[in-house]
Design an enzyme around this catalytic site. Sequence first.
Site, PDB file in Angstrom:
ATOM      1  N   LYS A   1      -7.308  20.264 -50.635  1.00 48.57           N
ATOM      2  CA  LYS A   1      -7.202  20.605 -49.037  1.00 48.57           C
ATOM      3  C   LYS A   1      -5.850  20.543 -48.342  1.00 48.57           C
ATOM      4  CE  LYS A   1     -10.742  19.343 -47.149  1.00 48.57           C
ATOM      5  NZ  LYS A   1     -11.377  20.521 -45.996  1.00 48.57           N
TER       6      LYS A   1
ATOM      7  N   GLU B   1      -5.933  19.417 -34.916  1.00 50.60           N
ATOM      8  CA  GLU B   1      -7.203  18.920 -34.557  1.00 50.60           C
ATOM      9  C   GLU B   1      -7.258  17.687 -33.355  1.00 50.60           C
ATOM     10  OE1 GLU B   1      -9.970  18.263 -38.219  1.00 50.60           O
ATOM     11  OE2 GLU B   1      -8.106  19.237 -39.127  1.00 50.60           O
TER      12      GLU B   1
ATOM     13  N   HIS C   1     -16.366  37.387 -28.557  1.00 53.26           N
ATOM     14  CA  HIS C   1     -17.450  36.747 -29.319  1.00 53.26           C
ATOM     15  C   HIS C   1     -17.079  36.362 -30.507  1.00 53.26           C
ATOM     16  CE1 HIS C   1     -19.799  38.548 -25.888  1.00 53.26           C
ATOM     17  NE2 HIS C   1     -19.215  39.498 -26.100  1.00 53.26           N
TER      18      HIS C   1
ATOM     19  N   ASN D   1       0.757  -1.156  -0.122  1.00 48.51           N
ATOM     20  CA  ASN D   1       0.025   0.168  -0.211  1.00 48.51           C
ATOM     21  C   ASN D   1       0.838   1.223  -0.049  1.00 48.51           C
ATOM     22  OD1 ASN D   1      -1.739  -1.922   0.428  1.00 48.51           O
ATOM     23  ND2 ASN D   1      -2.458  -1.448   2.351  1.00 48.51           N
TER      24      ASN D   1
ATOM     25  N   SER E   1      -6.352  15.497 -48.262  1.00 46.31           N
ATOM     26  CA  SER E   1      -7.504  14.881 -48.506  1.00 46.31           C
ATOM     27  C   SER E   1      -7.337  13.707 -49.486  1.00 46.31           C
ATOM     28  CB  SER E   1      -8.763  15.565 -48.788  1.00 46.31           C
ATOM     29  OG  SER E   1      -9.683  15.076 -49.495  1.00 46.31           O
TER      30      SER E   1
HETATM   31  N1  ARG Z   1      -1.307  -2.928  -7.731  1.00 44.18           N
HETATM   32  C1  ARG Z   1      -1.690  -2.243  -6.537  1.00 44.18           C
HETATM   33  C2  ARG Z   1      -2.135  -0.888  -6.879  1.00 44.18           C
HETATM   34  O1  ARG Z   1      -1.852  -0.530  -8.055  1.00 44.18           O
HETATM   35  C3  ARG Z   1      -0.614  -2.293  -5.685  1.00 44.18           C
HETATM   36  C4  ARG Z   1      -0.958  -2.292  -4.314  1.00 44.18           C
HETATM   37  C5  ARG Z   1      -1.727  -3.490  -3.716  1.00 44.18           C
HETATM   38  N2  ARG Z   1      -2.074  -3.310  -2.279  1.00 44.18           N
HETATM   39  C6  ARG Z   1      -3.119  -4.261  -2.091  1.00 44.18           C
HETATM   40  N3  ARG Z   1      -3.232  -4.420  -0.540  1.00 44.18           N
HETATM   41  N4  ARG Z   1      -3.517  -5.241  -2.813  1.00 44.18           N
HETATM   42  O2  ARG Z   1      -2.839  -0.207  -5.887  1.00 44.18           O
END
Ligand code: ARG
Length: 462
Positions: free
Chosen positions: A283, A290, A156, A110, A277
């Site tokens: 063209k 674009e 405008h 995490n 084109s």
């Molecule tokens: N692949 C996960 C992400 O991109 C990584 C973190 C995963 N953590 C977990 N508790 N599953 O967020």
Amino acid sequence: MTNLWSGRFDTAPDAAAFQFGASFRFDRRLFEDDVTGSLAWARALAKAGVLTGDQARQIEDALTAILAQGTAEAAFVDGPDEDVHSFVERLLVERLGDAGRRLHTGRSRNEQVSLDLRLYLRRRIPLLKRAVAGVVGALAAQADAATDALMPSFTHFRPAQPVLVAHFFLSHAAPLRRDYARLAGAREESDALPLGSGAIAGTAYDVDVDALARDLGFTRVVANSMDASSDRDFAATFLYACAMTMVHLSRLAEDLIILCGDEHRFFELSDALSTGSSMMPQKKNPDPLELVRGKSGRAIGHLVGLLTTIKGLPTGYNKDLQEDKEAVFGAEDTLSGCLAVVRSVVGGVTLNRARAASAASGLLLATDVADYLVGRGVPFRRAHEIVGALVRRLVAEGRDFESLSIEEWRTASDRFEPDVVSRVTPAVSVGAKRTPQSTGPSAVRARLAEVRQWLDDVGELC
Ligand code: ARG
């Protein structure tokens, strides 16, 4: 196959569901950052006494070799792994056995994924900033080349007042400089170390996070481990900076599409950056511009997508957050591609002086005529009425101010003197503007010098 969490389960994961949840196909882009983070974590664990010096050295050597191999050969960063973090750890364990299995002590994916994305943005945002400065440089070069050339401005999308062509180009440089600052701000927001947050509650090992932050080049440590595990504000800030820059590129593209078009032809696009084109031989289409205008939708979409993803999340990591990366990478790719093409298109535009100047003349000098009367003591509201009536008559007769005889001027108001003829021209109109942000030639010269100084300061040649 076993993975980082298979010990908890009786059966192997459903293959399709595993693939559905896997992020390796796109987060492989974080490979370098993941290894960088792990190298620093190994050093921090050794300092905390969790790893012996020898174990840390083995891990560092193996990670360094993995990094070298992965950098040299893109195909090396591949496998059946769930994500880049699992990939690096698998290789490490394959090479070192138990020593490799110790690296994840006190650490969670995490915080690792947050760290990787922060490291990634920290090294990639400067490239985008440089590319933004490149477009500013191309606009400044056009402003310089335009010297005293005139064109109409629009409100405008109706002709408004004469301006210097240089002022027009610098009007597009100004928002891009704000974008540059926004990108710098996004980088600054990413600049906080999340390691030490653990999965959500922090880590039980004696890791010196301040030293770790210094080791990884961060200026600070996040304030709260719970917040850190679900904080993607820095990614949203980056996406906002990208979206805003794309909005500005899109508007520049729109201006050039119109002003290079047959109805205006103030500018001409270089042939090399136009398309033909398949059917209509005459063209000359502005496809690259674009596409820039069209692709702004993607960048805005990435921002809105991420905000929507994070808005209802309970505190703490949730897998929804995995959606952040494709948004960040997509916005980055879109923006860097567009910046490169816009720089080339702007660099290749040529000015059709005569055509732009003649469009800057005629009834769009009406405000200057009113200002002339103000100079002769007429209250502005009254002057506006007098000139409005004169314009109404000229429009009905298909004429403009230049065709008026002095008698006709004086019929409109006896305050008009013969000098009105020489006083009501586009060049005089522009020359009369005095404020520093105006199209007055000395103001524009000063602004151009200031943009050049800025380019110099940010290390961009122009
Ligand atoms: N692949 C996960 C992400 O991109 C990584 C973190 C995963 N953590 C977990 N508790 N599953 O967020």
